[in-house]
Design a protein around this motif. Sequence first.
Motif, short mmCIF file in Angstrom:
data_model
loop_
_atom_site.label_atom_id
_atom_site.label_comp_id
_atom_site.label_asym_id
_atom_site.label_seq_id
_atom_site.Cartn_x
_atom_site.Cartn_y
_atom_site.Cartn_z
N LYS A 9 3.21 -35.22 21.83
CA LYS A 9 3.87 -33.96 21.30
C LYS A 9 5.38 -34.04 21.71
CE LYS A 9 2.66 -30.74 25.32
NZ LYS A 9 2.03 -29.55 25.49
N GLU A 10 5.76 -34.88 22.80
CA GLU A 10 7.18 -34.91 23.19
C GLU A 10 7.82 -36.03 22.48
OE1 GLU A 10 8.45 -34.46 27.19
OE2 GLU A 10 6.19 -34.05 27.74
N VAL A 11 7.22 -36.89 21.47
CA VAL A 11 7.85 -37.77 20.68
C VAL A 11 8.19 -37.10 19.41
CG1 VAL A 11 7.55 -40.27 19.66
CG2 VAL A 11 6.40 -39.43 21.83
N SER A 12 9.51 -37.29 19.09
CA SER A 12 9.93 -36.80 17.70
C SER A 12 9.49 -37.50 16.55
CB SER A 12 11.45 -36.87 17.86
OG SER A 12 12.04 -36.59 16.62
N ALA A 13 9.35 -36.78 15.57
CA ALA A 13 8.68 -37.12 14.34
C ALA A 13 9.52 -38.23 13.81
CB ALA A 13 8.18 -36.28 13.45
N ASP A 14 11.05 -38.09 13.99
CA ASP A 14 11.98 -38.92 13.37
C ASP A 14 12.26 -40.01 14.37
OD1 ASP A 14 12.48 -36.62 11.59
OD2 ASP A 14 13.62 -35.82 12.95
N LEU A 15 11.62 -40.37 15.15
CA LEU A 15 12.08 -41.55 15.93
C LEU A 15 11.33 -42.95 15.45
CD1 LEU A 15 12.84 -42.75 18.88
CD2 LEU A 15 10.55 -42.13 19.92
N GLU A 16 12.20 -43.77 15.26
CA GLU A 16 11.53 -45.02 14.62
C GLU A 16 10.78 -45.87 15.93
OE1 GLU A 16 12.64 -49.05 12.20
OE2 GLU A 16 14.23 -47.94 13.04
N ILE A 17 9.60 -46.18 15.84
CA ILE A 17 8.80 -46.93 16.76
C ILE A 17 8.26 -48.34 16.04
CG2 ILE A 17 6.73 -46.82 18.21
CD1 ILE A 17 7.13 -44.02 18.25
N ILE A 18 8.44 -49.39 16.46
CA ILE A 18 8.20 -50.38 16.18
C ILE A 18 7.27 -51.27 17.14
CG2 ILE A 18 10.12 -50.72 14.53
CD1 ILE A 18 11.29 -52.66 16.61
N LYS A 19 6.32 -52.02 16.63
CA LYS A 19 5.39 -52.57 17.54
C LYS A 19 5.11 -54.20 17.14
CE LYS A 19 2.85 -47.99 17.52
NZ LYS A 19 1.66 -47.41 17.02
#
Length: 437
Positions: A57-67
């Motif tokens: 819940k502390e991770v912003s929905a706008d944050l780009e995450i790549i894997k």
Amino acid sequence: MKQKKILIITYYWPPSGGPGVQRWLKFVKYLPDFGWKPTVFIPENPSYPIIDKTLAKEVSADLEIIKTKIWEPYQIAEFFGKDNKKFKAGQFDVGKNQSWKSKISIWVRGNFFIPDARVFWVKPSVKFLKKYLKENRFDAFVTTGPPHSVHLIGLELKKEFPDLKWLADFRDPWTEISYYKHLKLSRSSDKKHRDLEQKVFENADLTLATSFTDAENFRKKGANAFCVTNGFDLEMGERESGRDGEGETLSKFTLSYIGVLEQLRNPELLWKVLDEIIGENEEFKKSFQLKFVGRIDARILEKIENSALENSVKNLGYLSHSEANAEMRNSDLLLITNFPDETSKGIIPGKIFEYLATGNQILSFGPKDADVKKILDETHAGKHFFYDDFTALKSFILEKFNDWKKGNLAEKTRNTEQFSRKNLTQKLAEILNSSIG
């Protein structure tokens, strides 16, 4: 002002729990406030030792995450024994507690997986990120370890993109960490570890340490090193310790340990002191509670439960981060331990900052002249002991017990704002800005 872009390469990320994920989860949260837009690169299928889904819940929905995918050989280690699951969290059986299977597993881990068992993530990550960085502009990138194999990704990317600023973040030291000497390394393996560490120090534009001593040691090895400690969120700081909702004193004088406690940091002196006090002081025996929240080594717990402390132990096991913080606040003393060796004086466990936020007194163990002692002295938040301070430790515990009986365990801490996550992120942004020019 146009935001600068930064890529954070990290193994630990929600739903991972434990201290390893907290540092960059919080930096990512606050970096946009100081002109930096983060993107996070993580493994797609990691093998985390602890899971805490509430951190998502502390991770912003706008944050780009790549894997990208990772292969880890822990199933092989666990074939030799279930205790080898501890390796994921950097824990080891020591001395007489080591079985022959553990000895073999530790030797394999130290000599065949250099610098660690996540090294198989390096090549696929480098291949993916080279393409990604050619297609997307960034001003800087971060590698954070442990696992220190993540820094090998940084070494390769720096070769390909020499003008891209690289920040190597060491949440723990590499070859100076206390368990390093327990890896049963051959001479050639030890040299490989040290050579790789040196290459990181020499090629990273910036090196971050979490303690003053580590930063100094890194600079001696040629790193452009700065100290940015771990910290706490201001919103978790309301003190509830020792009182119920009506302001009445709680029925138990509670000493709590929050987190992972392995054999190398076991404060046996404390258990002996508490055992003696319980044998001498009936009032203390009736009022005292030793509370564990987290993963406590089974052999430590077994020994405590077979002592006079048996009826005083409350073992809650692993709790979510928010639940663990609540248990911190509902305590009277908070225990923190470090490795006893002199080389560990620069380790500042991340939990000390969340301890500070509660306003409760802290009982610390570790080597002399430790950085933790400096923080406790500066903030008036508790006392640091060596592992042979029996008489002084006994007096301290009895003093705090008497304060508790009188209702005088009031908040005494000061100068803690410098360790807020937002203030620390501002410091980080200033260091990054100075490197960009």
